[in-house]
Each structure stands twice: as C-alpha cells, then as structure tokens.
Design a protein around this motif. Structure first.
Motif, PDB file in Angstrom:
ATOM      1  N   GLU A 110       0.848  -1.190   0.000  1.00  0.00           N
ATOM      2  CA  GLU A 110       0.000   0.000   0.000  1.00  0.00           C
ATOM      3  C   GLU A 110       0.884   1.240   0.000  1.00  0.00           C
ATOM      4  OE1 GLU A 110      -2.580   1.595  -0.262  1.00  0.00           O
ATOM      5  OE2 GLU A 110      -4.268   0.197  -0.298  1.00  0.00           O
ATOM      6  N   ALA A 111       0.244   2.409   0.006  1.00  0.00           N
ATOM      7  CA  ALA A 111       0.949   3.685   0.104  1.00  0.00           C
ATOM      8  C   ALA A 111       0.208   4.562   1.094  1.00  0.00           C
ATOM      9  CB  ALA A 111       1.031   4.362  -1.255  1.00  0.00           C
ATOM     10  N   GLY A 112       0.934   5.418   1.794  1.00  0.00           N
ATOM     11  CA  GLY A 112       0.317   6.303   2.761  1.00  0.00           C
ATOM     12  C   GLY A 112       1.343   7.172   3.445  1.00  0.00           C
ATOM     13  N   TRP A 113       0.911   7.872   4.506  1.00  0.00           N
ATOM     14  CA  TRP A 113       1.805   8.779   5.202  1.00  0.00           C
ATOM     15  C   TRP A 113       1.913   8.495   6.701  1.00  0.00           C
ATOM     16  CZ3 TRP A 113      -0.703  11.070   9.182  1.00  0.00           C
ATOM     17  CH2 TRP A 113      -2.093  11.246   9.082  1.00  0.00           C
ATOM     18  N   GLY A 114       1.045   7.664   7.245  1.00  0.00           N
ATOM     19  CA  GLY A 114       1.007   7.508   8.696  1.00  0.00           C
ATOM     20  C   GLY A 114       1.343   6.111   9.174  1.00  0.00           C
ATOM     21  N   GLU A 115       1.736   6.038  10.432  1.00  0.00           N
ATOM     22  CA  GLU A 115       2.042   4.766  11.088  1.00  0.00           C
ATOM     23  C   GLU A 115       0.862   4.347  11.965  1.00  0.00           C
ATOM     24  OE1 GLU A 115       5.612   5.628  13.238  1.00  0.00           O
ATOM     25  OE2 GLU A 115       6.889   5.466  11.463  1.00  0.00           O
ATOM     26  N   PHE A 116       0.556   3.065  11.978  1.00  0.00           N
ATOM     27  CA  PHE A 116      -0.563   2.563  12.759  1.00  0.00           C
ATOM     28  C   PHE A 116      -0.374   1.070  12.990  1.00  0.00           C
ATOM     29  CE2 PHE A 116      -1.541   2.365   8.271  1.00  0.00           C
ATOM     30  CZ  PHE A 116      -2.081   1.102   8.095  1.00  0.00           C
ATOM     31  N   GLU A 117      -1.189   0.497  13.864  1.00  0.00           N
ATOM     32  CA  GLU A 117      -1.096  -0.932  14.166  1.00  0.00           C
ATOM     33  C   GLU A 117      -1.903  -1.744  13.152  1.00  0.00           C
ATOM     34  OE1 GLU A 117      -0.901  -3.278  18.223  1.00  0.00           O
ATOM     35  OE2 GLU A 117      -3.004  -2.910  17.703  1.00  0.00           O
ATOM     36  N   ILE A 118      -1.289  -2.795  12.650  1.00  0.00           N
ATOM     37  CA  ILE A 118      -1.951  -3.716  11.723  1.00  0.00           C
ATOM     38  C   ILE A 118      -2.149  -5.043  12.440  1.00  0.00           C
ATOM     39  CG2 ILE A 118      -1.779  -4.951   9.525  1.00  0.00           C
ATOM     40  CD1 ILE A 118       0.014  -2.716   8.511  1.00  0.00           C
TER      41      ILE A 118
END
Length: 265
Positions: A110-118
C-alpha cells in the motif's frame, strides 16, 4: 487519514535507513480434533513485519511512502503448507481496510503517510488448527535514528520473529509436512505408524509461494543460528575490548604519584 489514530513524523531531516527492530516469541496453538501424537510437538518459524520506502520527490501530503507488510517463512520457504489464508486489518481510513490474502506469499502493499497498528490474522488448514492466530504489527515508515539524511534507496525494515508451536499435532498433519522445509518436525517416536503417504506436493507451486525471489529479500533479516552466533561473537569482542580499555585506564591511575599531605606543624 485522520491524525487522531495515526502517528506521522514530519521534517525532511528524518532519515530513511534500514534499521531492523526485532522481537522474538513462541506462540502455542491447540490442535484440531482427530488422532493426536502425545508428548510431541512441531514448530513453524515465521517472520512478520514491513518494509517501507520513502517516495522522495514523488511524495505528497497523503502518500509519502510505499510499504509492504507480510508474513514469511523464517528462511523464505512457502508457508502455504500450514497457513490457509492471512487477513490484514488496516486503518479504517483505507478503502476496504480488511484485506484477505488467500494464498502465499502472504503480503500486502500500500501507500500512505502515517504509522498505525496492523492486525494480521492467520487461518490454518483443517488438519493443523481450528483457531486462528492474531499477530500485531506496528507499521513503521520512519526509523528511530534521526542522524542520517532521507533516502529513497534504503528502506525502513521492522521485523519480528515468532515460532508457532503445535503441541500434540494430528498424525495427518505430521504425515503431510514431515519433509517440508518450513516445518520443524523432531525425530518420530519409535514404532509410530503415520497414515498412508500423502500426495507429493507440487514443487513448482511451492516455489511460487516462497519469498526467495521477492524483490524485498535483500532487505530481510537473516534469522539463522549461524548469523546469531556471529552477532554474539562480535558483541563479546566489543565487551572484551571495553574491559581491556578500562583496565588500561585503571593502570594509569594507579601509576600516578600520590600527592603527599602537608605535615602539621
């Protein structure tokens, strides 16, 4: 993506270098119903994590990185012999945040700008285990070290090592996987009679499911015992060198003339 649930790091001085963050654990799972092998267990070493590339001049406010999250065999072998499918639960701001991967390699880009829990949920074949296993991985786009310059060539790599342990496995499961390189099967007990030989696995299909030829392989962490021994040897040398340095400093201090105290009149 909303800022309330994500961690975003700003600034062009943020480095993008390969810095593996490792953790290790052992996950024990109860076997499916059927005839089981008592006092016996098999294990499946896996690695899960992500590789993230900064887009450089192509980066936008909402797409600064391209990343891949995955579950792979510790030696990049095909996990399809044990895992039936993997479900990746992304942040709710993504279109279709629940992504299902039905066959290996179990990875998602994927593509994005933020960090998060998967949340990564692994489902196993019917003769392996009835219950799924949840893994939790915090997507990392930016490295912890902030002393380098941003680069589009060297990614951030964060991986965790785990061994999925199946105590008292079914004899059908052991018969099916005993010669598969992704599964650690100990020596079978004397006199054990397994079910009739199962159908030979399609080798070409297995090769399509492994990650040995993946373009990300060059960034993967080597979890072999030989590599760990080399790291321990290097660490021991550093400690010994530090001890020798401290001893030299103590010798110099002991060799300095002591100032005599003035004699009271």
């Amino acid at each position: 993506m909303p800022n309330s649930s994500l961690t975003k790091k700003h600034g062009s001085d943020r480095p993008e270098s390969s810095g593996s963050v490792l953790k290790s654990q052992r996950s024990k799972l109860v076997q499916s119903s059927g005839k089981r092998l008592k006092d016996f267990e098999v294990s499946v070493p896996i690695v899960y994590g992500n590789v993230a590339f900064w887009l450089g001049r192509k980066a936008s406010e909402y797409q600064s990185h391209e990343w891949t999250v995955y579950v792979r065999g510790a030696t990049n072998e095909d996990l399809g012999v044990v895992i039936k499918r993997a479900v990746f639960q992304l942040h709710s701001s993504f279109n279709n945040p629940t992504r299902v991967v039905e066959s290996p390699p179990f990875e998602l880009s994927e593509a994005g700008w933020g960090e998060f829990e998967i949340v990564i949920t692994l489902y196993f074949h019917s003769d392996v285990c009835d219950k799924p296993l949840n893994l939790y991985h915090h997507l990392k786009l930016y490295p912890e070290d902030e002393s380098c310059t941003m680069s589009t060539k060297k990614p951030v790599v964060v991986e965790s090592y785990d061994e999925i342990v199946f105590p008292e496995p079914s004899d059908a499961f052991v018969a099916r996987v005993q010669n598969h390189p992704v599964v650690n099967v100990p020596r079978l007990p004397a006199g054990l009679n397994l079910p009739s030989p199962v159908q030979v696995e399609d080798v070409e299909k297995r090769k399509r499911g492994d990650t040995k030829d993946s373009p990300l392989t060059q960034w993967f962490t080597n979890f072999s015992e030989a590599d760990e021994l080399l790291k321990l040897a290097a660490a021991r040398q550093q400690v010994q060198a530090h001890i020798a340095k401290l001893r030299r400093q103590l010798t110099l201090i002991d060799g300095q003339p002591q100032q005599s105290k003035p004699t009271p009149e």
